[in-house]
Design a protein around this motif. Structure first.
Motif, mmCIF file in Angstrom:
data_model
loop_
_atom_site.group_PDB
_atom_site.id
_atom_site.type_symbol
_atom_site.label_atom_id
_atom_site.label_comp_id
_atom_site.label_asym_id
_atom_site.label_seq_id
_atom_site.Cartn_x
_atom_site.Cartn_y
_atom_site.Cartn_z
ATOM 1 N N HIS A 241 -2.775 11.112 17.134
ATOM 2 C CA HIS A 241 -1.331 10.901 17.221
ATOM 3 C C HIS A 241 -0.658 10.973 15.857
ATOM 4 O O HIS A 241 -1.255 10.636 14.831
ATOM 5 C CB HIS A 241 -1.044 9.543 17.863
ATOM 6 C CG HIS A 241 -1.561 9.422 19.259
ATOM 7 N ND1 HIS A 241 -1.477 8.256 19.988
ATOM 8 C CD2 HIS A 241 -2.170 10.335 20.086
ATOM 9 C CE1 HIS A 241 -2.005 8.443 21.192
ATOM 10 N NE2 HIS A 241 -2.444 9.691 21.274
ATOM 11 N N HIS A 242 0.607 11.380 15.871
ATOM 12 C CA HIS A 242 1.345 11.543 14.616
ATOM 13 C C HIS A 242 1.562 10.213 13.899
ATOM 14 O O HIS A 242 1.511 10.154 12.674
ATOM 15 C CB HIS A 242 2.699 12.204 14.884
ATOM 16 C CG HIS A 242 2.590 13.649 15.267
ATOM 17 N ND1 HIS A 242 3.686 14.450 15.475
ATOM 18 C CD2 HIS A 242 1.516 14.453 15.485
ATOM 19 C CE1 HIS A 242 3.296 15.673 15.792
ATOM 20 N NE2 HIS A 242 1.990 15.686 15.820
ATOM 21 N N ARG A 243 1.821 9.157 14.647
ATOM 22 C CA ARG A 243 2.030 7.849 14.031
ATOM 23 C C ARG A 243 0.675 7.202 13.786
ATOM 24 O O ARG A 243 -0.067 6.909 14.714
ATOM 25 C CB ARG A 243 2.886 6.960 14.937
ATOM 26 C CG ARG A 243 3.282 5.624 14.311
ATOM 27 C CD ARG A 243 4.142 4.829 15.267
ATOM 28 N NE ARG A 243 5.362 5.561 15.612
ATOM 29 C CZ ARG A 243 6.146 5.230 16.636
ATOM 30 N NH1 ARG A 243 5.827 4.227 17.434
ATOM 31 N NH2 ARG A 243 7.244 5.940 16.872
ATOM 32 N N LEU A 244 0.342 6.983 12.515
ATOM 33 C CA LEU A 244 -0.982 6.481 12.164
ATOM 34 C C LEU A 244 -1.111 4.997 12.473
ATOM 35 O O LEU A 244 -0.134 4.251 12.479
ATOM 36 C CB LEU A 244 -1.257 6.730 10.682
ATOM 37 C CG LEU A 244 -1.192 8.186 10.211
ATOM 38 C CD1 LEU A 244 -1.455 8.269 8.724
ATOM 39 C CD2 LEU A 244 -2.164 9.070 10.976
ATOM 40 N N LYS A 245 -2.345 4.574 12.697
ATOM 41 C CA LYS A 245 -2.639 3.174 12.960
ATOM 42 C C LYS A 245 -2.455 2.333 11.701
ATOM 43 O O LYS A 245 -2.495 2.835 10.585
ATOM 44 C CB LYS A 245 -4.076 3.024 13.467
ATOM 45 C CG LYS A 245 -4.378 3.762 14.766
ATOM 46 C CD LYS A 245 -3.672 3.137 15.947
ATOM 47 C CE LYS A 245 -4.125 3.785 17.252
ATOM 48 N NZ LYS A 245 -3.438 3.221 18.426
ATOM 49 N N ARG A 246 -2.287 1.031 11.922
ATOM 50 C CA ARG A 246 -2.224 0.026 10.855
ATOM 51 C C ARG A 246 -1.125 0.324 9.837
ATOM 52 O O ARG A 246 -1.291 0.071 8.644
ATOM 53 C CB ARG A 246 -3.592 -0.108 10.147
ATOM 54 C CG ARG A 246 -4.752 -0.432 11.076
ATOM 55 C CD ARG A 246 -5.990 -0.886 10.313
ATOM 56 N NE ARG A 246 -6.383 0.034 9.266
ATOM 57 C CZ ARG A 246 -7.125 1.111 9.452
ATOM 58 N NH1 ARG A 246 -7.565 1.414 10.667
ATOM 59 N NH2 ARG A 246 -7.450 1.889 8.445
ATOM 60 N N THR B 42 -2.620 29.278 11.535
ATOM 61 C CA THR B 42 -1.785 28.077 11.544
ATOM 62 C C THR B 42 -2.374 27.074 12.519
ATOM 63 O O THR B 42 -2.778 27.427 13.636
ATOM 64 C CB THR B 42 -0.344 28.429 11.961
ATOM 65 O OG1 THR B 42 0.258 29.196 10.922
ATOM 66 C CG2 THR B 42 0.490 27.188 12.212
ATOM 67 N N TYR B 43 -2.420 25.814 12.097
ATOM 68 C CA TYR B 43 -2.933 24.720 12.920
ATOM 69 C C TYR B 43 -1.781 23.761 13.192
ATOM 70 O O TYR B 43 -1.138 23.272 12.255
ATOM 71 C CB TYR B 43 -4.071 23.989 12.208
ATOM 72 C CG TYR B 43 -5.217 24.900 11.833
ATOM 73 C CD1 TYR B 43 -6.281 25.114 12.698
ATOM 74 C CD2 TYR B 43 -5.225 25.568 10.603
ATOM 75 C CE1 TYR B 43 -7.322 25.966 12.360
ATOM 76 C CE2 TYR B 43 -6.265 26.420 10.256
ATOM 77 C CZ TYR B 43 -7.313 26.613 11.143
ATOM 78 O OH TYR B 43 -8.339 27.452 10.789
ATOM 79 N N LEU B 44 -1.539 23.475 14.475
ATOM 80 C CA LEU B 44 -0.417 22.641 14.867
ATOM 81 C C LEU B 44 -0.896 21.484 15.729
ATOM 82 O O LEU B 44 -1.415 21.696 16.835
ATOM 83 C CB LEU B 44 0.614 23.480 15.638
ATOM 84 C CG LEU B 44 1.811 22.724 16.213
ATOM 85 C CD1 LEU B 44 2.639 22.076 15.107
ATOM 86 C CD2 LEU B 44 2.669 23.657 17.062
ATOM 87 N N ASN B 45 -0.717 20.265 15.226
ATOM 88 C CA ASN B 45 -0.993 19.055 16.000
ATOM 89 C C ASN B 45 0.308 18.639 16.675
ATOM 90 O O ASN B 45 1.296 18.324 16.004
ATOM 91 C CB ASN B 45 -1.515 17.949 15.076
ATOM 92 C CG ASN B 45 -1.839 16.668 15.821
ATOM 93 O OD1 ASN B 45 -1.203 16.317 16.810
ATOM 94 N ND2 ASN B 45 -2.826 15.937 15.333
ATOM 95 N N THR B 46 0.300 18.625 18.013
ATOM 96 C CA THR B 46 1.525 18.387 18.774
ATOM 97 C C THR B 46 1.639 16.967 19.330
ATOM 98 O O THR B 46 2.565 16.686 20.098
ATOM 99 C CB THR B 46 1.601 19.365 19.964
ATOM 100 O OG1 THR B 46 0.565 19.053 20.891
ATOM 101 C CG2 THR B 46 1.462 20.791 19.492
ATOM 102 N N ALA B 47 0.739 16.065 18.940
ATOM 103 C CA ALA B 47 0.629 14.754 19.593
ATOM 104 C C ALA B 47 1.634 13.746 19.054
ATOM 105 O O ALA B 47 1.264 12.752 18.416
ATOM 106 C CB ALA B 47 -0.790 14.220 19.467
ATOM 107 N N PHE B 48 2.921 13.997 19.310
ATOM 108 C CA PHE B 48 3.946 13.018 18.982
ATOM 109 C C PHE B 48 3.985 12.010 20.131
ATOM 110 O O PHE B 48 4.458 12.315 21.228
ATOM 111 C CB PHE B 48 5.305 13.692 18.799
ATOM 112 C CG PHE B 48 6.335 12.824 18.146
ATOM 113 C CD1 PHE B 48 7.039 11.884 18.877
ATOM 114 C CD2 PHE B 48 6.583 12.923 16.788
ATOM 115 C CE1 PHE B 48 7.976 11.066 18.283
ATOM 116 C CE2 PHE B 48 7.527 12.113 16.180
ATOM 117 C CZ PHE B 48 8.221 11.181 16.927
ATOM 118 N N VAL B 49 3.448 10.809 19.893
ATOM 119 C CA VAL B 49 3.301 9.785 20.935
ATOM 120 C C VAL B 49 3.981 8.496 20.494
ATOM 121 O O VAL B 49 3.700 8.020 19.390
ATOM 122 C CB VAL B 49 1.801 9.527 21.233
ATOM 123 C CG1 VAL B 49 1.636 8.449 22.296
ATOM 124 C CG2 VAL B 49 1.116 10.834 21.673
#
Length: 283
Positions: free
Chosen positions: A204-209, A225-232
């Motif tokens: 997820h885009h928002r990191l833990k802790r 190109t590498y795209l992480n789409t996990a905006f949660v």
């Protein structure tokens, strides 16, 4: 120039409703891709997806097993999605003219590991066999079509920091949590044809802790190109109380990647917010 507009839905985790479908109807993209973790094993979202009239490809994630080690929950979703699911396979979309190659389904990252549900459904597929399945699927694609690799977890090799695209942020020490089989497959595919885009989620885009936000975009020396789409969570509201839905957005022109962005849409497909990650230079 022929423009190809692709919308990608990151990890849904049950967040899919009429507004998502209203936005897609207003945008009328050329293709819709989904990176998995649809709804923790529930069948409602896969059923709704099959009713959409868009060219589409999907891969299931680790949460789609529903914590059911028997594999029955995972298999029910695979049955519902049918040809829309492209794990370890090729889905060519005509129209618009796009080759989508699926990586290992139900991946939880961390190198190479099949959970019990995935093994019950697919058998004990080792690292080398998994990499070769992805590679073979790509080699069977029409070489004239732009190629997108669709994965739940991204490949290893994108960095070992917590904020890297596939970095482990939920447990110390931080490390590279990407899929080794996918990294091997991408390297092999590029010996025969370009891989312009690899799309995934899971981390997820928002990191833990309270560690901040994840780097969601990376581009290597080979032009992939590498795209992480996990905006949660991907459902939210703006300061005025308007409902927002997150999708990632990709554009190709004549097979060449032109733009990558994160976008937040409201009713009627209005675009209040956009984060541009990449835009090709105008010659």
């Amino acid at each position: 120039m022929a423009t190809l507009r692709i919308v990608i839905a990151g990890d849904l985790h049950g967040q899919w409703d009429g507004l998502d479908e209203e936005v897609l109807a207003a945008l009328a993209p050329d293709a819709l891709l989904l990176v998995g973790d649809l709804s923790d094993g529930q069948q409602l979202i896969p059923k709704r997806l099959t009713r959409l009239s868009l060219p589409m490809a999907c891969i299931l994630g680790n949460h789609d097993t529903g914590r059911d080690a028997s594999g029955r929950t995972l298999q029910r979703q695979l049955d519902l999605l049918g040809d829309l699911h492209c794990g370890w396979g090729l889905r060519e979309l005509h129209p618009p003219g796009l080759a989508v190659v699926g990586a290992r389904p139900a991946s939880a990252g961390g190198g190479h590991y099949l959970n019990r549900a995935a093994e019950a459904v697919f058998g004990p597929v080792g690292l080398e066999e998994s990499a070769e399945r992805i590679h073979a699927a790509a080699l069977s694609a029409d070489p004239h079509l732009p190629l997108v690799v669709l994965a739940h977890s991204g490949p290893s090799g994108l960095g070992s920091g917590a904020a890297d695209p596939c970095g482990r942020d939920w447990k110390a020490p931080a490390c590279d949590w990407g899929d080794q089989d996918l990294a091997l497959a991408i390297d092999r595919i590029r010996r025969s044809r370009p891989v312009p885009l690899v799309v995934f989620g899971h981390m997820h885009h928002r990191l833990k802790r309270g560690q901040g936000e994840r780097q969601s975009f990376s581009r290597d020396r080979s032009g992939t190109t590498y795209l992480n789409t996990a905006f949660v969570p991907r459902h939210g509201e703006d300061p005025q109380g308007r409902a927002l839905r997150h999708f990632s957005w990709v554009e190709f022109e004549d097979g060449v990647l032109q733009e990558v962005s994160h976008r937040w849409f409201s009713h009627g497909g209005t675009l209040p917010y956009r984060q541009t990650l990449f835009r090709a230079e105008v010659a």
